[in-house]
Design a protein around this motif. Sequence first.
Motif, PDB file in Angstrom:
ATOM      1  N   THR A 370      30.910 -42.226 -30.231  1.00 54.27           N
ATOM      2  CA  THR A 370      31.455 -41.408 -31.137  1.00 54.27           C
ATOM      3  C   THR A 370      31.489 -41.810 -32.272  1.00 54.27           C
ATOM      4  N   TYR A 371      32.849 -42.799 -32.212  1.00 54.93           N
ATOM      5  CA  TYR A 371      33.699 -42.477 -33.605  1.00 54.93           C
ATOM      6  C   TYR A 371      32.871 -42.858 -34.526  1.00 54.93           C
ATOM      7  N   TYR A 372      33.217 -42.066 -35.927  1.00 54.66           N
ATOM      8  CA  TYR A 372      32.393 -43.212 -36.813  1.00 54.66           C
ATOM      9  C   TYR A 372      33.452 -42.627 -38.404  1.00 54.66           C
ATOM     10  N   GLY A 373      33.734 -43.724 -39.107  1.00 53.27           N
ATOM     11  CA  GLY A 373      34.636 -43.724 -39.434  1.00 53.27           C
ATOM     12  C   GLY A 373      34.313 -43.026 -41.458  1.00 53.27           C
ATOM     13  N   HIS A 374      34.878 -42.128 -41.496  1.00 59.38           N
ATOM     14  CA  HIS A 374      34.216 -40.891 -42.992  1.00 59.38           C
ATOM     15  C   HIS A 374      33.292 -39.773 -42.105  1.00 59.38           C
ATOM     16  N   TYR A 375      32.960 -39.641 -41.229  1.00 57.80           N
ATOM     17  CA  TYR A 375      32.135 -39.108 -40.213  1.00 57.80           C
ATOM     18  C   TYR A 375      31.518 -38.040 -40.958  1.00 57.80           C
ATOM     19  N   PHE A 376      32.310 -36.999 -41.585  1.00 59.87           N
ATOM     20  CA  PHE A 376      31.681 -36.046 -42.787  1.00 59.87           C
ATOM     21  C   PHE A 376      31.348 -36.294 -44.403  1.00 59.87           C
ATOM     22  N   LEU A 377      32.159 -37.493 -44.869  1.00 60.50           N
ATOM     23  CA  LEU A 377      31.247 -37.565 -45.751  1.00 60.50           C
ATOM     24  C   LEU A 377      29.628 -38.423 -45.788  1.00 60.50           C
ATOM     25  N   LYS A 378      30.129 -39.416 -44.555  1.00 53.40           N
ATOM     26  CA  LYS A 378      28.470 -39.521 -44.384  1.00 53.40           C
ATOM     27  C   LYS A 378      27.507 -38.291 -44.733  1.00 53.40           C
ATOM     28  N   LEU A 379      28.119 -37.483 -43.654  1.00 55.41           N
ATOM     29  CA  LEU A 379      26.907 -36.604 -43.161  1.00 55.41           C
ATOM     30  C   LEU A 379      26.998 -35.977 -44.682  1.00 55.41           C
ATOM     31  N   SER A 380      27.477 -35.095 -45.300  1.00 63.22           N
ATOM     32  CA  SER A 380      27.229 -34.971 -46.942  1.00 63.22           C
ATOM     33  C   SER A 380      26.728 -35.377 -47.358  1.00 63.22           C
ATOM     34  N   LEU A 381      26.725 -36.702 -47.883  1.00 62.52           N
ATOM     35  CA  LEU A 381      25.728 -37.547 -48.510  1.00 62.52           C
ATOM     36  C   LEU A 381      24.826 -37.270 -48.056  1.00 62.52           C
ATOM     37  N   VAL A 382      23.650 -37.295 -46.664  1.00 59.69           N
ATOM     38  CA  VAL A 382      22.694 -36.933 -46.849  1.00 59.69           C
ATOM     39  C   VAL A 382      22.082 -35.806 -46.470  1.00 59.69           C
ATOM     40  N   GLY A 383      23.077 -34.439 -46.495  1.00 56.75           N
ATOM     41  CA  GLY A 383      22.759 -33.606 -46.673  1.00 56.75           C
ATOM     42  C   GLY A 383      22.503 -32.808 -47.711  1.00 56.75           C
ATOM     43  N   TRP A 384      23.358 -33.582 -48.967  1.00 59.28           N
ATOM     44  CA  TRP A 384      23.448 -33.207 -50.351  1.00 59.28           C
ATOM     45  C   TRP A 384      22.440 -34.192 -51.192  1.00 59.28           C
ATOM     46  N   GLY A 385      22.372 -35.470 -50.425  1.00 57.06           N
ATOM     47  CA  GLY A 385      21.645 -36.634 -51.183  1.00 57.06           C
ATOM     48  C   GLY A 385      20.778 -36.441 -51.085  1.00 57.06           C
ATOM     49  N   LEU A 386      19.395 -36.350 -49.644  1.00 57.86           N
ATOM     50  CA  LEU A 386      18.307 -37.010 -49.126  1.00 57.86           C
ATOM     51  C   LEU A 386      17.613 -35.955 -49.683  1.00 57.86           C
ATOM     52  N   PRO A 387      17.792 -34.502 -50.189  1.00 62.51           N
ATOM     53  CA  PRO A 387      17.451 -33.708 -50.875  1.00 62.51           C
ATOM     54  C   PRO A 387      16.601 -33.707 -52.488  1.00 62.51           C
ATOM     55  N   THR A 388      18.354 -33.857 -52.419  1.00 62.04           N
ATOM     56  CA  THR A 388      18.439 -35.011 -53.983  1.00 62.04           C
ATOM     57  C   THR A 388      17.262 -35.632 -54.574  1.00 62.04           C
ATOM     58  N   LEU A 389      16.571 -37.028 -53.411  1.00 63.73           N
ATOM     59  CA  LEU A 389      16.152 -37.984 -53.847  1.00 63.73           C
ATOM     60  C   LEU A 389      15.091 -37.588 -53.751  1.00 63.73           C
ATOM     61  N   MET A 390      14.610 -36.258 -52.888  1.00 60.33           N
ATOM     62  CA  MET A 390      13.266 -36.233 -52.483  1.00 60.33           C
ATOM     63  C   MET A 390      12.671 -35.182 -53.860  1.00 60.33           C
ATOM     64  N   VAL A 391      13.834 -34.238 -54.205  1.00 60.70           N
ATOM     65  CA  VAL A 391      13.207 -33.267 -55.694  1.00 60.70           C
ATOM     66  C   VAL A 391      13.545 -33.757 -57.023  1.00 60.70           C
ATOM     67  N   ILE A 392      13.849 -34.978 -57.043  1.00 56.99           N
ATOM     68  CA  ILE A 392      13.238 -35.864 -58.024  1.00 56.99           C
ATOM     69  C   ILE A 392      12.145 -36.558 -57.420  1.00 56.99           C
ATOM     70  N   GLY A 393      11.639 -37.435 -56.179  1.00 53.56           N
ATOM     71  CA  GLY A 393      10.427 -37.623 -56.619  1.00 53.56           C
ATOM     72  C   GLY A 393       9.007 -37.362 -56.767  1.00 53.56           C
ATOM     73  N   THR A 394       9.198 -36.142 -56.700  1.00 53.07           N
ATOM     74  CA  THR A 394       8.282 -34.331 -56.504  1.00 53.07           C
ATOM     75  C   THR A 394       8.414 -34.092 -57.722  1.00 53.07           C
ATOM     76  N   GLY A 395       9.701 -34.040 -58.340  1.00 52.85           N
ATOM     77  CA  GLY A 395       9.855 -33.503 -59.825  1.00 52.85           C
ATOM     78  C   GLY A 395       8.764 -34.650 -60.590  1.00 52.85           C
ATOM     79  N   SER A 396       9.154 -36.017 -60.983  1.00 54.01           N
ATOM     80  CA  SER A 396       8.385 -37.296 -61.031  1.00 54.01           C
ATOM     81  C   SER A 396       7.293 -36.790 -61.218  1.00 54.01           C
ATOM     82  N   ALA A 397       6.298 -36.114 -60.590  1.00 56.74           N
ATOM     83  CA  ALA A 397       5.048 -36.237 -60.094  1.00 56.74           C
ATOM     84  C   ALA A 397       4.260 -34.365 -60.941  1.00 56.74           C
ATOM     85  N   ASN A 398       4.848 -33.787 -61.360  1.00 54.30           N
ATOM     86  CA  ASN A 398       5.395 -32.164 -62.274  1.00 54.30           C
ATOM     87  C   ASN A 398       4.370 -31.603 -61.008  1.00 54.30           C
ATOM     88  N   SER A 399       4.971 -31.362 -59.666  1.00 52.99           N
ATOM     89  CA  SER A 399       4.643 -30.953 -59.035  1.00 52.99           C
ATOM     90  C   SER A 399       5.337 -29.418 -59.003  1.00 52.99           C
TER      91      SER A 399
END
Length: 547
Positions: A370-399
């Motif tokens: 279960t060894y992963y390099g830069h483990y928490f950094l990768k989790l942070s990119l998913v935890g904060w980044g994935l919602p950002t992409l979803m909000v950008i896509g939703t906002g571009s549709a003026n929802s």
Amino acid sequence: MAHVRSLLLLLALLDEKTTEAPRNPCLRPIYETQYDFRNLEDKAECFTRCGQLGSEPCSVGNLQRYWLNYEVHLVEKSWAERVNMTFVKALVQNFSTATPEDLFFSLKPSQIPRQVIKGEDKPPDRVRLPKSLFGSLPGNRTLVRLAITILNIGPGSLFKGPRLSLEDGGSVLNNRLVGLSVGQTLVTGLAEPLEITFSHQRQPPNMTVTCVFWDVTKGRAWRTLSGLGPSSSLPSPALSLWPFLPLPSSPPLHVALASSTVLALTRISQAGCGVSMIFLAFTIALYVVLRLSRQRFKSEDAPKIHVALSVSLFLLNLAFLVNVGSGSKGSDVACWVRGAILHYFLLCVFTWMGLEAFHLYLLVIRVFNTYYGHYFLKLSLVGWGLPTLMVIGTGSANSYGLYTIHDQENRTSLELCWFRSGTAVHALYATVHGYFIVTFLFSAVVLALVAWKIFTLSSATAGKEKGQHRKGLLTVLGLSSLVGVTWGLAVLTPLGLSTTYIFTFFNSLQGVFIFCWFTILYLPSQSATSSSSGTARLDQAHSTSHE
């Protein structure tokens, strides 16, 4: 003498013309600019004559177009403010596009439509025009002229359309149509629903009722809007789709909560969010203290994930309190921003709960490799980044926009900035409901596997150490707060109002549960920790940072 003969011939022709039988008024050429009293009464006869057995043929399409354009005539070409005839009642009035409140109008069939004053009991037949309607009209104008019409169409074949052919036994409820018009201006994509309420006698058991509108854009006929029923609202209507009324069918009924219930649930949520924010702040502060006081604590990933979830949950509670407190205040842009922020932190909470489950899977189920390099950094990119992409896509549709909750009397119970009605519903289902279901199912499966391992271990060591089952149960309860099991109570809310209260209470206190788990896990002495459950030991011993 020739002059006298010409005069006599002219008189004879006139006499012959006056004795000629009158032509059928329902076939007579229709001039849509002729809306004087005599022409209106002439055309109103066709409501009874057309469709009866033995009656003369009728120009149904022309007659329907005549009455559809009557409202446009009232708005754009007539100075009349009221029309009071046996077959048509109408109110025509100018309204400010900056009206501060929703407008209600009585639709009592025997009376001219009238505006319901503030504080007056809502009549059983009424229409509600949301204040956002007037501000959403195209063009930069301060006043808008609106016509509200009640038309008695009688039992004939006018406004039946293919769907209500006489052979099928279908009929227009009460033989009356309600029309709303702002002239030839097309109004679509409203932020709030426009609501029309009808009262009627109880229908026979073999007859059902549905709500439809007369679609003038796609072949003049009745059309059904999905999800519309006898207690429903008309979402994002086009006011030129005139008119709107109940007809036979059986769609699902819209369930509305009483104002007192909405208020109680709102107060419970606000109180729970406030308490959760306090305990989440304690959790974050405790993490900072432990990180400064324990050198080993800096390298552990599990507490970092717990704190990331705590931060996202704290910000979600804050965004919710600000949103509910602000309501519809501010500009449309400000409301759009508040809706986007609330959506973003909600998605962050869902994502970090899923990452808690993923980390738990690596910690307890997979264990090896279960060894992963830069483990928490990768989790942070998913935890904060994935919602950002979803909000950008939703906002571009003026929802994002104003979201309104109505009570059983169609009055506004709560306003907040969230997903606007109409096409934004699809974005809501995809990015909130769908995303939650995926993360929740994954978390539930992982928690079930962990629980199975814990209780299997407890059974194996029951003779050596007392209280293993109790410790295992406490561990599962603590882990359930991290992976968001309380959010799963949302699936039970359709069962009744009591489950809605249960979900609101427990879910708003998730921050308290996380603080309790964090305190139990990291504050005891090292000796107490070593004798705790297997999952707690793993959480502290095998979660060192891989950065």
